[in-house]
Design a protein around this motif. Structure first.
Motif, mmCIF file in Angstrom:
data_model
loop_
_atom_site.group_PDB
_atom_site.id
_atom_site.type_symbol
_atom_site.label_atom_id
_atom_site.label_comp_id
_atom_site.label_asym_id
_atom_site.label_seq_id
_atom_site.Cartn_x
_atom_site.Cartn_y
_atom_site.Cartn_z
ATOM 1 N N ASN A 137 -51.594 7.865 -4.555
ATOM 2 C CA ASN A 137 -51.547 7.369 -3.167
ATOM 3 C C ASN A 137 -52.243 8.308 -2.191
ATOM 4 O O ASN A 137 -51.763 8.547 -1.078
ATOM 5 C CB ASN A 137 -50.103 7.156 -2.715
ATOM 6 N N ARG A 193 -44.650 11.483 -3.193
ATOM 7 C CA ARG A 193 -43.390 10.736 -3.174
ATOM 8 C C ARG A 193 -43.172 10.074 -1.813
ATOM 9 O O ARG A 193 -42.782 8.901 -1.733
ATOM 10 C CB ARG A 193 -42.225 11.669 -3.509
ATOM 11 N N LEU A 194 -43.461 10.811 -0.743
ATOM 12 C CA LEU A 194 -43.294 10.253 0.600
ATOM 13 C C LEU A 194 -44.317 9.136 0.871
ATOM 14 O O LEU A 194 -44.004 8.148 1.544
ATOM 15 C CB LEU A 194 -43.435 11.361 1.642
ATOM 16 N N ARG A 229 -45.544 7.106 -1.373
ATOM 17 C CA ARG A 229 -45.075 5.925 -2.100
ATOM 18 C C ARG A 229 -43.880 5.288 -1.407
ATOM 19 O O ARG A 229 -43.786 4.054 -1.341
ATOM 20 C CB ARG A 229 -44.715 6.323 -3.535
ATOM 21 N N GLU A 230 -42.983 6.099 -0.899
ATOM 22 C CA GLU A 230 -41.823 5.557 -0.180
ATOM 23 C C GLU A 230 -42.259 4.754 1.042
ATOM 24 O O GLU A 230 -41.638 3.738 1.392
ATOM 25 C CB GLU A 230 -40.886 6.689 0.253
ATOM 26 N N ASN A 231 -43.329 5.212 1.693
ATOM 27 C CA ASN A 231 -43.829 4.530 2.891
ATOM 28 C C ASN A 231 -44.907 3.494 2.558
ATOM 29 O O ASN A 231 -45.441 2.856 3.468
ATOM 30 C CB ASN A 231 -44.400 5.558 3.876
ATOM 31 N N ASN A 232 -45.227 3.375 1.273
ATOM 32 C CA ASN A 232 -46.214 2.399 0.800
ATOM 33 C C ASN A 232 -47.557 2.550 1.512
ATOM 34 O O ASN A 232 -48.139 1.579 2.025
ATOM 35 C CB ASN A 232 -45.686 0.971 0.983
ATOM 36 N N ARG A 288 -40.717 15.270 5.433
ATOM 37 C CA ARG A 288 -40.198 13.909 5.594
ATOM 38 C C ARG A 288 -40.226 13.490 7.072
ATOM 39 O O ARG A 288 -40.620 12.372 7.409
ATOM 40 C CB ARG A 288 -38.781 13.813 5.026
ATOM 41 N N THR A 329 -42.405 10.489 8.926
ATOM 42 C CA THR A 329 -41.747 9.490 9.768
ATOM 43 C C THR A 329 -42.394 9.404 11.151
ATOM 44 O O THR A 329 -42.602 8.312 11.691
ATOM 45 C CB THR A 329 -40.252 9.822 9.920
ATOM 46 N N LYS A 351 -47.104 9.281 10.403
ATOM 47 C CA LYS A 351 -47.802 8.692 9.260
ATOM 48 C C LYS A 351 -48.971 7.788 9.668
ATOM 49 O O LYS A 351 -49.967 7.684 8.935
ATOM 50 C CB LYS A 351 -46.833 7.923 8.370
ATOM 51 N N THR A 395 -52.645 7.409 7.699
ATOM 52 C CA THR A 395 -52.637 6.272 6.783
ATOM 53 C C THR A 395 -54.038 5.674 6.740
ATOM 54 O O THR A 395 -54.583 5.282 7.773
ATOM 55 C CB THR A 395 -51.643 5.194 7.246
#
Length: 262
Positions: A106, A186-187, A189-192, A229, A233, A236, A240
């Motif tokens: 990602n 990981r973050l 992927r969590e936020n897609n 994290r 939040t 991002k 992105t």
């Protein structure tokens, strides 16, 4: 074989550090999305090395020994075929690396979307041409002097000590960076989202400056004022990839619109 392995060990170091120097100047004078014209550490590692370049130079070193059957190894036909094979190989390495980072991690380390005839922003003719220049410079100008340098360095008593010391520092740096990147992945992927690395690093620098944190050139991704994290939040959208591309396209459409003078 031992001599070859010792040689490749040095070639990887030379390529990793030489590539870091190239990127250091390139990213200053040709900044990408979300990055300003400041002197920044171009990699995700703390030290002055980029392993992708080290891997690439090691490949070029090995491919320089290719001899096609039935052809004069010193003839222009053999040399031309080897050069073309080098360029194709480096482009494939770039393609595979880009896909691995985007699909599996990602993360997008570079973006050629604005270049003509690009493939998914990962490879394009312009940078394949640049690879051709780099391959030609190495094959025709650097390879033989490199062999002479290796003939001098490898037999030296302290050669292996220096090589091992470098790799110990490099591996420790790499393991530390991997730990951090696993958190970022990981973050993401969590936020897609797919993180554009240059914009991600640029935003870290911006937050660090706003918070008046001390800047560390050799710790380019360190941030003390926010947890990672909380950073994702809050910021991002700034790194992105899809959102950045959308903003740039909107700006281009407005600039090229015939009604903009109104």
């Amino acid at each position: 074989m031992v001599f070859t392995l010792k040689s490749i060990a040095f070639i990887f170091i030379f390529g990793s550090m030489g590539g870091w120097v190239i990127e250091f100047f390139y990213r200053h004078f040709v900044p990408s999305i979300g990055q300003t014209k400041k002197w920044v550490n171009p990699g995700f590692l703390s030290g002055p090395w980029l392993p992708l370049y080290g891997t690439g130079l090691s490949v070029l070193y090995l491919m320089s020994y290719i001899q096609f059957p039935g052809l004069d190894p010193d003839g222009w036909v053999n040399k031309t075929l080897v050069l073309l094979l080098m360029v194709a190989t480096m482009t494939v390495i770039e393609l595979i690396t880009g896909y691995i980072f985007i699909l599996r991690l990602n993360m997008r380390l570079w973006d050629y979307t604005d270049n003509k005839y690009n493939y998914k922003g990962i490879i394009c003719p312009l940078y394949t041409f640049f690879w051709g220049i780099i391959c030609a410079i190495y094959y025709f100008l650097v390879h033989k002097p490199m062999l002479l340098l290796l003939d001098f360095l490898v037999p030296l008593p302290g050669y292996m000590i220096a090589i091992i010391a470098w790799y110990v520092v490099f591996v420790l740096d790499f393991l530390h960076a991997v730990k951090f990147l696993r958190l970022v992945i990981r973050l993401a992927r969590e936020n897609n989202i797919v993180v554009l690395f240059t914009a991600f690093r640029g935003k870290i620098n911006e937050v660090r400056n706003t918070s008046r944190e001390e800047s560390h050139f050799f710790r380019p991704l360190e941030l003390k004022s926010l947890s990672m994290r909380a950073f994702f939040t809050k910021y991002k959208d700034a790194f992105t990839f899809s959102k950045l591309r959308g903003k740039l396209l909107e700006m281009k459409e407005r600039r090229n619109s015939p009604d903009r003078s109104a």
